[in-house]
Design a protein around this motif. Sequence first.
Motif, mmCIF file in Angstrom:
data_model
loop_
_atom_site.group_PDB
_atom_site.id
_atom_site.type_symbol
_atom_site.label_atom_id
_atom_site.label_comp_id
_atom_site.label_asym_id
_atom_site.label_seq_id
_atom_site.Cartn_x
_atom_site.Cartn_y
_atom_site.Cartn_z
ATOM 1 N N ALA A 157 0.836 -1.210 0.000
ATOM 2 C CA ALA A 157 0.000 0.000 0.000
ATOM 3 C C ALA A 157 0.865 1.252 0.000
ATOM 4 O O ALA A 157 0.564 2.238 -0.686
ATOM 5 N N ARG A 158 1.932 1.223 0.746
ATOM 6 C CA ARG A 158 2.836 2.388 0.807
ATOM 7 C C ARG A 158 3.571 2.580 -0.521
ATOM 8 O O ARG A 158 3.787 3.716 -0.960
ATOM 9 N N THR A 182 1.033 4.088 -2.990
ATOM 10 C CA THR A 182 0.737 5.478 -2.611
ATOM 11 C C THR A 182 1.833 6.406 -3.108
ATOM 12 O O THR A 182 1.559 7.472 -3.675
ATOM 13 N N ALA A 189 1.877 6.644 -7.105
ATOM 14 C CA ALA A 189 0.866 7.507 -7.722
ATOM 15 C C ALA A 189 1.395 8.926 -7.886
ATOM 16 O O ALA A 189 1.161 9.582 -8.910
ATOM 17 N N LYS A 190 2.103 9.379 -6.889
ATOM 18 C CA LYS A 190 2.663 10.728 -6.939
ATOM 19 C C LYS A 190 3.856 10.768 -7.904
ATOM 20 O O LYS A 190 4.022 11.723 -8.662
ATOM 21 N N THR A 219 -5.577 7.892 -10.119
ATOM 22 C CA THR A 219 -5.788 6.633 -9.411
ATOM 23 C C THR A 219 -7.128 6.637 -8.681
ATOM 24 O O THR A 219 -7.617 7.681 -8.263
ATOM 25 N N LYS A 259 -5.746 9.098 9.770
ATOM 26 C CA LYS A 259 -4.615 8.716 8.918
ATOM 27 C C LYS A 259 -4.109 7.327 9.298
ATOM 28 O O LYS A 259 -4.557 6.332 8.784
ATOM 29 N N SER A 312 -11.420 8.456 -4.184
ATOM 30 C CA SER A 312 -10.528 7.564 -3.442
ATOM 31 C C SER A 312 -9.186 7.386 -4.146
ATOM 32 O O SER A 312 -8.790 6.267 -4.504
ATOM 33 N N PHE A 319 -5.081 7.159 -4.482
ATOM 34 C CA PHE A 319 -4.211 6.326 -3.663
ATOM 35 C C PHE A 319 -3.673 7.050 -2.427
ATOM 36 O O PHE A 319 -3.349 6.396 -1.430
ATOM 37 N N GLU A 320 -3.563 8.362 -2.462
ATOM 38 C CA GLU A 320 -3.094 9.055 -1.257
ATOM 39 C C GLU A 320 -4.096 8.926 -0.112
ATOM 40 O O GLU A 320 -3.742 9.076 1.054
ATOM 41 N N GLY A 372 -4.463 4.389 0.082
ATOM 42 C CA GLY A 372 -3.309 3.707 0.659
ATOM 43 C C GLY A 372 -3.386 3.631 2.175
ATOM 44 O O GLY A 372 -3.381 2.539 2.760
ATOM 45 N N PRO A 373 -3.463 4.770 2.862
ATOM 46 C CA PRO A 373 -3.602 4.737 4.328
ATOM 47 C C PRO A 373 -4.859 4.001 4.791
ATOM 48 O O PRO A 373 -4.838 3.313 5.815
#
Length: 334
Positions: free
Chosen positions: A63-64, A67, A70-71, A77, A185, A325, A327-328, A331-332
């Motif tokens: 997941a991290r 995340t 994506a950036k 995403t 978060k 939704s 990924f930022e 993901g969390p």
Amino acid sequence: VKAFPKAKYYRDYREMFDKEHKNFDAVSVSTPDHSHAIQTLAAMQLGKHVYVQKPLTHDIHEARILTAAAKKYKVVTQMGNQGASNDGARQMKEWYEAGLIGDVHTVYAWTNRPVWPQGIPWPSTKAEIPKELDWNLWLGTAPDKDYVDKLVPFNWRGWWDYGTGALGDMGCHLIEAPFSVLNLKYAKEVEASVGSVYVDEFKRGYFPESCPPSSHVTLKFPKTNKTKGDVTMHWMDGGIQPERPAELEANETFGDGGNGTLFIGTKGKMMAETYSANPKLLPLSRNKDIKVPEKYARVKDGANGHYAQWVEAAIAGYGKQEVSSPFEIAGPLT
């Protein structure tokens, strides 16, 4: 098939990416959980926008990675937790920010899942692989094992090698609202208790390959800009439910009956069904005269418009249109 009779079909996504990457702009990933990350990252590295079914990944590390990716790759995403596009999450956010239930300190989220086998031993009898299934390709990054009956297309959810159990399957649908409303978060403390299965008198079964039949997970989140203190969240699955609120009458449904989310604040409570649908203040009589202005823009067609929202954002290009939704957030949440 009728709309695109000349479209090519591939068994292996890697071959498709190699041969067709110049012919498509976006990828939708609807494979079992254990394959999400590697397939999604491969698409992002090609500069493709991605829509990924929930949960986003099979574990926290993946997941991290997604995340951050994506950036890095600047693609649009979206995770497939369609409740994030429902009006309900936005309405609860407006109610909360208007002070209708005070400061939330406790949240409950629960589900009747699993509705597939869990807490069981891996079958000892191998089965014939369906002729339509490339078993080695389906396994992907998972350990090599013999195929067993009824694993696909649904029951893989109950095995850690491929799925994430009831929490992974339904958590993104039911916990999304607390994350959105309270701006949660990362949990700072997690404690879990799981149900047991007995295989004989006083003999408890030990099946580490399978997800537990039920669980109660307590997560503590630090204070956010939407709360005055820490928030305790209780996740319950396998049919376990929180204590029924005293404000509900005997004939009034708690959540949607089998699933739901309950917010407990210093001045009141509110609840919602799966996908943040049909939010209600408690007691239900409070819902007759709510006068809170609409503050957050709604998504066209709500949950049913979640996928279309991503498609439109992908056509517009990275950073041009908002999605529910990305990924930022996903993901969390995952």
